[in-house]
Design a protein around this motif. Structure first.
Motif, PDB file in Angstrom:
ATOM      1  N   GLU A  93       0.848  -1.202   0.000  1.00  0.00           N
ATOM      2  CA  GLU A  93       0.000   0.000   0.000  1.00  0.00           C
ATOM      3  C   GLU A  93       0.880   1.246   0.000  1.00  0.00           C
ATOM      4  O   GLU A  93       0.610   2.211  -0.721  1.00  0.00           O
ATOM      5  CB  GLU A  93      -0.909   0.009   1.237  1.00  0.00           C
ATOM      6  CG  GLU A  93      -2.001  -1.034   1.210  1.00  0.00           C
ATOM      7  CD  GLU A  93      -2.757  -1.143   2.541  1.00  0.00           C
ATOM      8  OE1 GLU A  93      -2.433  -0.406   3.506  1.00  0.00           O
ATOM      9  OE2 GLU A  93      -3.674  -1.974   2.609  1.00  0.00           O
ATOM     10  N   LEU A  94       1.935   1.213   0.797  1.00  0.00           N
ATOM     11  CA  LEU A  94       2.844   2.362   0.862  1.00  0.00           C
ATOM     12  C   LEU A  94       3.658   2.506  -0.421  1.00  0.00           C
ATOM     13  O   LEU A  94       3.934   3.627  -0.859  1.00  0.00           O
ATOM     14  CB  LEU A  94       3.759   2.251   2.086  1.00  0.00           C
ATOM     15  CG  LEU A  94       3.051   2.341   3.433  1.00  0.00           C
ATOM     16  CD1 LEU A  94       4.022   2.073   4.573  1.00  0.00           C
ATOM     17  CD2 LEU A  94       2.365   3.678   3.617  1.00  0.00           C
ATOM     18  N   LEU A 106       3.777   5.795  -2.740  1.00  0.00           N
ATOM     19  CA  LEU A 106       5.002   6.390  -3.268  1.00  0.00           C
ATOM     20  C   LEU A 106       4.919   6.537  -4.788  1.00  0.00           C
ATOM     21  O   LEU A 106       5.301   7.572  -5.339  1.00  0.00           O
ATOM     22  CB  LEU A 106       6.212   5.538  -2.881  1.00  0.00           C
ATOM     23  CG  LEU A 106       7.577   6.004  -3.384  1.00  0.00           C
ATOM     24  CD1 LEU A 106       7.908   7.403  -2.861  1.00  0.00           C
ATOM     25  CD2 LEU A 106       8.654   5.008  -2.968  1.00  0.00           C
ATOM     26  N   ALA A 107       4.392   5.523  -5.462  1.00  0.00           N
ATOM     27  CA  ALA A 107       4.276   5.572  -6.928  1.00  0.00           C
ATOM     28  C   ALA A 107       3.343   6.700  -7.364  1.00  0.00           C
ATOM     29  O   ALA A 107       3.609   7.365  -8.372  1.00  0.00           O
ATOM     30  CB  ALA A 107       3.782   4.231  -7.459  1.00  0.00           C
ATOM     31  N   VAL A 108       2.276   6.927  -6.635  1.00  0.00           N
ATOM     32  CA  VAL A 108       1.369   8.044  -6.949  1.00  0.00           C
ATOM     33  C   VAL A 108       2.133   9.354  -6.789  1.00  0.00           C
ATOM     34  O   VAL A 108       2.067  10.232  -7.654  1.00  0.00           O
ATOM     35  CB  VAL A 108       0.112   8.009  -6.051  1.00  0.00           C
ATOM     36  CG1 VAL A 108      -0.673   9.309  -6.149  1.00  0.00           C
ATOM     37  CG2 VAL A 108      -0.768   6.815  -6.418  1.00  0.00           C
ATOM     38  N   GLN A 124       0.841   3.464 -12.295  1.00  0.00           N
ATOM     39  CA  GLN A 124       0.663   2.309 -13.176  1.00  0.00           C
ATOM     40  C   GLN A 124       1.888   1.405 -13.206  1.00  0.00           C
ATOM     41  O   GLN A 124       1.825   0.267 -13.680  1.00  0.00           O
ATOM     42  CB  GLN A 124       0.301   2.765 -14.594  1.00  0.00           C
ATOM     43  CG  GLN A 124       1.440   3.389 -15.380  1.00  0.00           C
ATOM     44  CD  GLN A 124       1.855   4.799 -14.957  1.00  0.00           C
ATOM     45  OE1 GLN A 124       1.232   5.441 -14.115  1.00  0.00           O
ATOM     46  NE2 GLN A 124       2.933   5.291 -15.550  1.00  0.00           N
ATOM     47  N   GLU A 125       3.002   1.869 -12.704  1.00  0.00           N
ATOM     48  CA  GLU A 125       4.249   1.099 -12.744  1.00  0.00           C
ATOM     49  C   GLU A 125       4.332   0.009 -11.673  1.00  0.00           C
ATOM     50  O   GLU A 125       5.163  -0.891 -11.763  1.00  0.00           O
ATOM     51  CB  GLU A 125       5.456   2.026 -12.624  1.00  0.00           C
ATOM     52  CG  GLU A 125       5.606   2.985 -13.799  1.00  0.00           C
ATOM     53  CD  GLU A 125       5.866   2.281 -15.117  1.00  0.00           C
ATOM     54  OE1 GLU A 125       6.583   1.252 -15.140  1.00  0.00           O
ATOM     55  OE2 GLU A 125       5.325   2.751 -16.132  1.00  0.00           O
TER      56      GLU A 125
END
Length: 150
Positions: free
Chosen positions: A19-20, A24-26, A32-33
């Motif tokens: 979830e974290l 971080l990706a957001v 999407q990665e």
């Protein structure tokens, strides 16, 4: 506010860690990665031959930050700790959780006799860059990242 507790990640933390990772990706404008499955993530960290390790920052029994690393080998320097991901949730930022986590990873690298600790930071991520500048680090803008997806 309750005390921040830093501890080694456990298999039961993996769902929260992912979830974290997604958070971080957001933040890094690439949600999407994140394509790793929970099963692969757990096996990679807690299977017969783990390839990553992590520390978590916990407050009131909930993981609110993490630092995930693996061992990298440099033909010039030998074994290094590579900090793959480092995140503290927004609500814990500024309360010292990041410093506690980062310092614990530094201690781990020293305890294991690694020659250095290496990580990447996006050039536009000024809050992270300012955080790292509190340490005697070298931020190298000369190297480009090479990626070959399969």
């Amino acid at each position: 506010m309750a005390a921040i507790h830093i501890r080694r990640a456990e298999r039961s933390d993996c769902k929260r860690l992912l979830e974290l990772v997604s958070e971080l990706a957001v933040y890094e404008k690439a949600p999407q990665e994140v394509t790793v499955t929970l099963e692969h993530f757990e096996k990679s960290g807690f299977g017969k031959k783990p390839v990553w390790w992590a520390f978590v920052a916990e407050i009131n029994g909930k993981v609110e930050g993490f630092a995930l690393y693996y061992i990298r080998f440099s033909t010039w320097k030998g074994q290094c700790l590579y900090l793959e991901d480092f995140l503290v949730t927004e609500k814990l930022r500024g309360l010292g959780a990041g410093t506690l986590l980062f310092d614990r990873v530094i201690a781990e690298a020293k305890e294991k006799g690694f020659s250095r600790m290496v990580w990447q930071v996006l050039e536009w991520n000024e809050p992270a860059i300012n955080f790292y500048k509190k340490y005697p680090v070298t931020l190298d803008g000369e190297w480009l990242n090479g990626i070959l997806d399969f």
